[in-house]
Design a protein around this motif. Structure first.
Motif, short mmCIF file in Angstrom:
data_model
loop_
_atom_site.label_atom_id
_atom_site.label_comp_id
_atom_site.label_asym_id
_atom_site.label_seq_id
_atom_site.Cartn_x
_atom_site.Cartn_y
_atom_site.Cartn_z
N THR A 173 -86.25 56.39 -28.55
CA THR A 173 -86.33 56.05 -27.14
C THR A 173 -87.78 55.89 -26.71
O THR A 173 -88.71 56.35 -27.39
CB THR A 173 -85.68 57.15 -26.27
N ASP A 196 -83.28 62.46 -33.18
CA ASP A 196 -83.68 61.93 -31.87
C ASP A 196 -85.19 62.04 -31.76
O ASP A 196 -85.76 63.13 -31.94
CB ASP A 196 -83.02 62.75 -30.75
N ASN A 201 -81.13 52.38 -32.12
CA ASN A 201 -80.44 53.15 -33.16
C ASN A 201 -80.67 52.52 -34.52
O ASN A 201 -80.52 51.30 -34.69
CB ASN A 201 -78.94 53.21 -32.87
N GLU A 242 -79.50 53.14 -38.55
CA GLU A 242 -78.65 53.87 -39.48
C GLU A 242 -79.30 53.90 -40.86
O GLU A 242 -80.21 53.12 -41.15
CB GLU A 242 -77.27 53.22 -39.55
N ASP A 252 -79.57 50.61 -42.71
CA ASP A 252 -80.34 49.50 -42.14
C ASP A 252 -81.51 49.16 -43.06
O ASP A 252 -82.12 50.05 -43.66
CB ASP A 252 -80.85 49.86 -40.75
N SER A 263 -80.53 59.16 -40.02
CA SER A 263 -80.44 58.08 -39.05
C SER A 263 -81.26 58.45 -37.81
O SER A 263 -81.63 59.63 -37.63
CB SER A 263 -78.98 57.80 -38.68
N PHE A 264 -81.52 57.46 -36.96
CA PHE A 264 -82.48 57.68 -35.87
C PHE A 264 -81.96 57.12 -34.56
O PHE A 264 -81.31 56.06 -34.52
CB PHE A 264 -83.81 57.03 -36.20
N ALA A 265 -82.30 57.81 -33.49
CA ALA A 265 -82.14 57.31 -32.13
C ALA A 265 -83.52 57.37 -31.49
O ALA A 265 -84.04 58.46 -31.19
CB ALA A 265 -81.14 58.15 -31.35
N GLN A 286 -83.21 51.11 -23.27
CA GLN A 286 -82.13 51.27 -24.24
C GLN A 286 -82.59 52.09 -25.46
O GLN A 286 -83.76 52.05 -25.84
CB GLN A 286 -81.63 49.91 -24.72
N VAL A 287 -81.65 52.80 -26.05
CA VAL A 287 -81.92 53.55 -27.28
C VAL A 287 -81.90 52.58 -28.46
O VAL A 287 -80.99 51.75 -28.57
CB VAL A 287 -80.88 54.66 -27.49
N HIS A 310 -78.96 63.18 -37.85
CA HIS A 310 -79.33 62.17 -36.87
C HIS A 310 -80.56 62.69 -36.13
O HIS A 310 -80.54 63.80 -35.58
CB HIS A 310 -78.18 61.94 -35.89
#
Length: 510
Positions: A30, A142, A83, A85, A88, A26-28, A80-81, A140
């Protein structure tokens, strides 16, 4: 019996799964402060996953390794981040998704396509640096958009010039401002002879080649030593730009990209030839190119036979759609599978070993396209489709074939006939033939990597049987040679110089 087969398949699947454990990724994502000032909230997000750090994963394609994923995003607030999953939905070239990534070592990179160019690795789009991932369990990631792809620029050289203008023809068609660009390579004697006018060579590059390709020549010391020496011809070279709304516009009119042919003939050529002291005579105006450039140079010579006095076409795209690579679009039912139900190759090496199939190529282009189909990919099939196909009810090019199944639409195939160079030449020979005598030179490797030699064999066979007039086109096939193998700028310039000397001898009666 069916239950036994099903049980076997389930056991086989379980065994394969056990051999290749998977984990979720998964990814965050920015947007860094450094790029927020140029960030646009609407675009297409690309995530690239590769087992190799070099070249950067964002350059992965059907020609190499790596996987790509994509998704359109609207209203992304840069503060905003974002996100994502594993479950998705993203379109991908992989046969897995982020909920079940085969465990291993990867380099991951993100690109945000926010400009209006047809392809992703282009100026003003944003991207991250590659991030190394050791996937051994759910992870996860970032990752931040920190980099901006810079604007294009030309090398600083006295003989290299930039040319651009706003096209009234294209701007009116699109109802917005559209500019055309080109670069110019001047001959060594240009500055020292301010009263002299020069012949011109219009060069068209391979698919999607930009006007900046002059940089490679200007930075090639061997070429420039020759170009500025006493043996080089005094010819101006114009490098046409290969960017349009759906990829390469092929310098021709189409229902989808608009009147690029008209813009070239009625606007770019007159303006440029006036600015750079070009003779302005069709007698000293020539064309050349390889691959896409080979097809475009030949097409322009055929469609505008009195506007140019010769083309040097190397490894041109299919000149007959009865051999659109290995597909006969008029008679075949499917572009992915042949009559024996084998995947149809799109590329091979010179020994015949396939590298990838048309289906693989289209899968890659589907990810590139903002419509999740190859028709908006900016890639090779997207470019062909935009030029040759009619416009659909949705305002996009109608697909020649289904982007998932490969089933050919015969009504669209019929429209492609307008751009079938063999058909056009055959249908118009009585009027066209006399206008293209002495003007056609074609080179083709007989083991062309994209099977383009097949269509050229049909073209050659037709020209060999022509009469009134009998064609004197020169078509050279080189055995065991691949795509564009024998093409070089110096070779073409020397061929054009030979043509100019022959024309001069005719004029002087020598």
């Amino acid at each position: 019996m069916k239950s036994l087969v099903l049980s076997f398949l389930l056991l086989l699947g379980a065994a394969v799964s056990a051999q290749h454990p998977t984990s979720e990724m998964s990814f965050a994502i920015t947007v860094s402060e450094e790029v927020k000032s140029v960030f646009q909230p609407e675009g297409r997000l690309f995530i690239y996953v590769s087992e190799a750090e070099e070249p950067e994963p964002r350059f992965s394609s059907v020609f190499g390794d790596g996987y790509k994923f994509a998704k359109n995003i609207q209203g992304w607030d840069s503060s905003q981040v974002l996100n994502l999953e594993g479950h998705d939905e993203l379109i991908t070239t992989a046969d897995w998704d982020f909920s079940a990534v085969p465990e291993g070592e990867y380099f991951v990179q993100v690109l945000w396509k926010q400009n209006d160019e047809s392809r992703s690795n282009t100026p003003h789009n944003l991207y991250s640096r590659p991030v190394f991932i050791q996937l051994e369990g759910n992870q996860h990631v970032d990752i931040a958009l920190t980099e901006i792809i810079p604007e294009r620029s030309l090398v600083s050289h006295d003989l290299v010039k930039f040319f651009t203008f706003e096209s009234e023809v294209l701007s009116n068609w699109w109802n917005k401002s559209v500019s055309l660009k080109a670069s110019v390579l001047l001959p060594s004697g240009y500055t020292m002879n301010p009263d002299q006018n020069y012949p011109v060579r219009y060069n068209i590059g391979g698919y999607g080649s930009r006007y900046t390709r002059v940089n490679a020549l200007a930075e090639d010391s061997e070429f420039m030593d020759w170009w500025t020496g006493p043996e080089a011809p005094q010819i101006i070279t114009v490098f046409l730009d290969g960017e349009g709304p759906f990829g390469d516009p092929y310098q021709l009119d189409s229902q989808n990209s608009g009147p690029y042919g008209e813009a070239l003939i009625s606007e770019l050529i007159p303006r440029l030839e006036k600015e750079f002291r070009i003779t302005g005579s069709a007698n000293t105006r020539f064309l050349d190119g390889c691959s896409t450039g080979g097809w475009v140079s030949l097409a322009l010579q055929l469609f505008y036979p009195e506007h140019f006095n010769g083309c040097w076409s190397y490894s041109p795209d299919p000149v007959s759609f009865r051999h659109m690579q290995l597909v006969n679009i008029y008679e075949d039912d499917n572009a992915f599978y042949n009559a024996a139900d084998y995947l149809i190759p799109s590329m091979r090496d010179v020994y015949g070993n396939p590298r990838f199939s048309i289906k693989q190529e289209i899968t890659d282009e589907n990810v590139q396209g903002y419509s999740n189909t190859y028709t908006t990919s900016g890639g090779q099939w997207g470019g062909w489709n935009a030029l040759y196909s009619p416009k659909g009810e949705d305002g996009l090019p109608k697909p020649l074939f289904d982007h998932e199944t490969g089933v050919i639409d015969s009504t669209v195939a019929a429209h492609w006939k307008h751009y079938d160079l063999l058909k056009y030449t055959r249908d118009n020979w009585s009027s066209l033939g006399p206008k293209i005598q002495d003007k056609i030179y074609i080179w083709m490797g007989d083991m062309d990597n994209f099977y383009l030699n097949n269509a050229m064999r049909l073209f050659e066979a037709y020209l060999n049987e022509t009469s009134a007039p009998e064609s004197n086109a020169e078509i050279v096939f080189s055995p065991m040679k691949g795509h564009c193998t024998d093409y070089s700028h110096r070779k073409v310039l020397e061929q054009i110089q030979k043509r100019l000397l022959a024309l001069e001898a005719v004029e002087t009666g020598e």
